[in-house]
Design a protein around this motif. Structure first.
Motif, PDB file in Angstrom:
ATOM      1  N   TRP A 171      49.066   4.119   8.585  1.00 12.51           N
ATOM      2  CA  TRP A 171      49.117   4.000  10.045  1.00 12.51           C
ATOM      3  C   TRP A 171      47.727   3.882  10.651  1.00 12.51           C
ATOM      4  CZ3 TRP A 171      53.357   2.623  12.252  1.00 12.51           C
ATOM      5  CH2 TRP A 171      54.569   2.959  11.689  1.00 12.51           C
ATOM      6  N   TYR A 172      46.767   4.621  10.083  1.00 14.18           N
ATOM      7  CA  TYR A 172      45.424   4.578  10.665  1.00 14.18           C
ATOM      8  C   TYR A 172      44.739   3.220  10.477  1.00 14.18           C
ATOM      9  CZ  TYR A 172      40.535   5.193  11.502  1.00 14.18           C
ATOM     10  OH  TYR A 172      39.262   5.009  11.946  1.00 14.18           O
ATOM     11  N   PRO A 173      44.670   2.647   9.277  1.00 13.20           N
ATOM     12  CA  PRO A 173      43.997   1.345   9.169  1.00 13.20           C
ATOM     13  C   PRO A 173      44.707   0.240   9.937  1.00 13.20           C
ATOM     14  CG  PRO A 173      44.789   2.052   7.015  1.00 13.20           C
ATOM     15  CD  PRO A 173      45.043   3.166   7.969  1.00 13.20           C
ATOM     16  N   ALA A 174      46.028   0.315  10.035  1.00 11.51           N
ATOM     17  CA  ALA A 174      46.750  -0.697  10.810  1.00 11.51           C
ATOM     18  C   ALA A 174      46.366  -0.615  12.282  1.00 11.51           C
ATOM     19  CB  ALA A 174      48.253  -0.522  10.631  1.00 11.51           C
ATOM     20  N   ALA A 175      46.348   0.585  12.825  1.00 13.17           N
ATOM     21  CA  ALA A 175      45.984   0.756  14.234  1.00 13.17           C
ATOM     22  C   ALA A 175      44.515   0.408  14.472  1.00 13.17           C
ATOM     23  CB  ALA A 175      46.266   2.190  14.683  1.00 13.17           C
ATOM     24  N   ALA A 176      43.638   0.778  13.536  1.00 16.45           N
ATOM     25  CA  ALA A 176      42.210   0.485  13.693  1.00 16.45           C
ATOM     26  C   ALA A 176      41.945  -1.015  13.644  1.00 16.45           C
ATOM     27  CB  ALA A 176      41.407   1.205  12.615  1.00 16.45           C
ATOM     28  N   THR A 177      42.663  -1.725  12.798  1.00 18.51           N
ATOM     29  CA  THR A 177      42.488  -3.176  12.721  1.00 18.51           C
ATOM     30  C   THR A 177      42.915  -3.839  14.021  1.00 18.51           C
ATOM     31  OG1 THR A 177      42.850  -3.114  10.339  1.00 18.51           O
ATOM     32  CG2 THR A 177      43.125  -5.239  11.426  1.00 18.51           C
ATOM     33  N   VAL A 178      44.065  -3.456  14.537  1.00 19.51           N
ATOM     34  CA  VAL A 178      44.533  -4.016  15.813  1.00 19.51           C
ATOM     35  C   VAL A 178      43.535  -3.691  16.918  1.00 19.51           C
ATOM     36  CG1 VAL A 178      46.345  -3.849  17.557  1.00 19.51           C
ATOM     37  CG2 VAL A 178      46.958  -4.023  15.143  1.00 19.51           C
ATOM     38  N   MET A 179      43.020  -2.470  16.912  1.00 19.89           N
ATOM     39  CA  MET A 179      42.064  -2.056  17.941  1.00 19.89           C
ATOM     40  C   MET A 179      40.810  -2.925  17.905  1.00 19.89           C
ATOM     41  SD  MET A 179      40.053   1.578  18.263  1.00 19.89           S
ATOM     42  CE  MET A 179      39.265   1.365  16.677  1.00 19.89           C
ATOM     43  N   CYS A 190      43.328   1.496  21.376  1.00 21.65           N
ATOM     44  CA  CYS A 190      42.354   2.583  21.166  1.00 21.65           C
ATOM     45  C   CYS A 190      43.059   3.936  21.164  1.00 21.65           C
ATOM     46  CB  CYS A 190      41.284   2.553  22.244  1.00 21.65           C
ATOM     47  SG  CYS A 190      40.147   1.172  22.138  1.00 21.65           S
ATOM     48  N   ALA A 191      43.953   4.133  22.108  1.00 17.99           N
ATOM     49  CA  ALA A 191      44.706   5.389  22.166  1.00 17.99           C
ATOM     50  C   ALA A 191      45.619   5.536  20.947  1.00 17.99           C
ATOM     51  CB  ALA A 191      45.521   5.458  23.457  1.00 17.99           C
ATOM     52  N   ALA A 192      46.235   4.426  20.525  1.00 21.62           N
ATOM     53  CA  ALA A 192      47.107   4.472  19.349  1.00 21.62           C
ATOM     54  C   ALA A 192      46.315   4.775  18.085  1.00 21.62           C
ATOM     55  CB  ALA A 192      47.855   3.152  19.204  1.00 21.62           C
ATOM     56  N   THR A 193      45.104   4.256  17.989  1.00 27.00           N
ATOM     57  CA  THR A 193      44.265   4.534  16.822  1.00 27.00           C
ATOM     58  C   THR A 193      43.875   6.003  16.785  1.00 27.00           C
ATOM     59  OG1 THR A 193      43.428   2.293  16.857  1.00 27.00           O
ATOM     60  CG2 THR A 193      42.138   3.892  15.630  1.00 27.00           C
ATOM     61  N   LEU A 194      43.511   6.543  17.913  1.00 27.21           N
ATOM     62  CA  LEU A 194      43.175   7.966  17.978  1.00 27.21           C
ATOM     63  C   LEU A 194      44.398   8.818  17.637  1.00 27.21           C
ATOM     64  CD1 LEU A 194      40.929   9.952  18.578  1.00 27.21           C
ATOM     65  CD2 LEU A 194      41.594   9.876  20.972  1.00 27.21           C
ATOM     66  N   ALA A 195      45.559   8.436  18.150  1.00 27.63           N
ATOM     67  CA  ALA A 195      46.791   9.166  17.836  1.00 27.63           C
ATOM     68  C   ALA A 195      47.139   9.042  16.356  1.00 27.63           C
ATOM     69  CB  ALA A 195      47.937   8.650  18.697  1.00 27.63           C
ATOM     70  N   ALA A 196      46.951   7.849  15.777  1.00 25.96           N
ATOM     71  CA  ALA A 196      47.240   7.663  14.349  1.00 25.96           C
ATOM     72  C   ALA A 196      46.312   8.508  13.494  1.00 25.96           C
ATOM     73  CB  ALA A 196      47.117   6.192  13.974  1.00 25.96           C
ATOM     74  N   ALA A 197      45.037   8.597  13.883  1.00 24.39           N
ATOM     75  CA  ALA A 197      44.100   9.435  13.129  1.00 24.39           C
ATOM     76  C   ALA A 197      44.532  10.897  13.170  1.00 24.39           C
ATOM     77  CB  ALA A 197      42.687   9.277  13.686  1.00 24.39           C
ATOM     78  N   LEU A 198      44.940  11.361  14.337  1.00 27.37           N
ATOM     79  CA  LEU A 198      45.392  12.751  14.448  1.00 27.37           C
ATOM     80  C   LEU A 198      46.708  12.977  13.712  1.00 27.37           C
ATOM     81  CD1 LEU A 198      44.443  13.463  18.157  1.00 27.37           C
ATOM     82  CD2 LEU A 198      43.253  14.198  16.080  1.00 27.37           C
TER      83      LEU A 198
END
Length: 134
Positions: free
Chosen positions: A40-48, A67-75
């Motif tokens: 989930w994190y690399p997918a969200a970071a790539t889109v970001m 950006c918010a989704a990437t932060l949420a995915a990291a958490l």
């Protein structure tokens, strides 16, 4: 100039998050790929990072959501750092209390820097005056 520098820092922070430990079990470092739900994190970071370059208003809103989704995915990924059975599998599990490490801080920094990039003008602070009204 500032815009590009902030983008470069965001990419570096995101890349460093993949190399840094996200949790530690005693002397054993747990990277993001060891944690449950890590894709989930690399997918969200790539889109970001792809959307941060778009300039029209709908894309700007989408990039802030990314950006918010990437932060949420990291958490969300970090929340699984206590699941020792998922990290170590059926083998022996260390008998130490796990601690979060600095990988998630780098991931959050990358997401926050991308959000800041949306606020930086692409010209480095220089804006051109509007054309005179005729």
């Amino acid at each position: 100039m500032y815009h590009r520098a902030v983008q470069l820092l965001a990419v570096c922070a995101t890349a460093a998050a993949f190399l840094a430990p996200w949790a530690t079990y005693g002397a054993y470092d747990v990277t993001v790929t060891d944690l449950p739900g890590w894709p989930w994190y690399p997918a969200a970071a790539t889109v970001m990072h792809v959307l941060v370059h778009r300039r029209t208003t709908p894309w700007r809103i989408a990039s802030l959501v990314a950006c918010a989704a990437t932060l949420a995915a990291a958490l969300l990924v970090l929340s699984g750092y206590t699941d020792a059975a998922a990290i170590f599998g059926p083998g022996p599990i260390p008998m130490v209390w796990p601690r979060p490490s600095y990988g998630v801080l780098l991931a959050g920094t990358g997401a926050l820097l991308c959000a800041v990039t949306r606020r930086c003008p692409p010209s480095g602070g220089r804006t051109t005056p509007p054309p005179p009204a005729t």
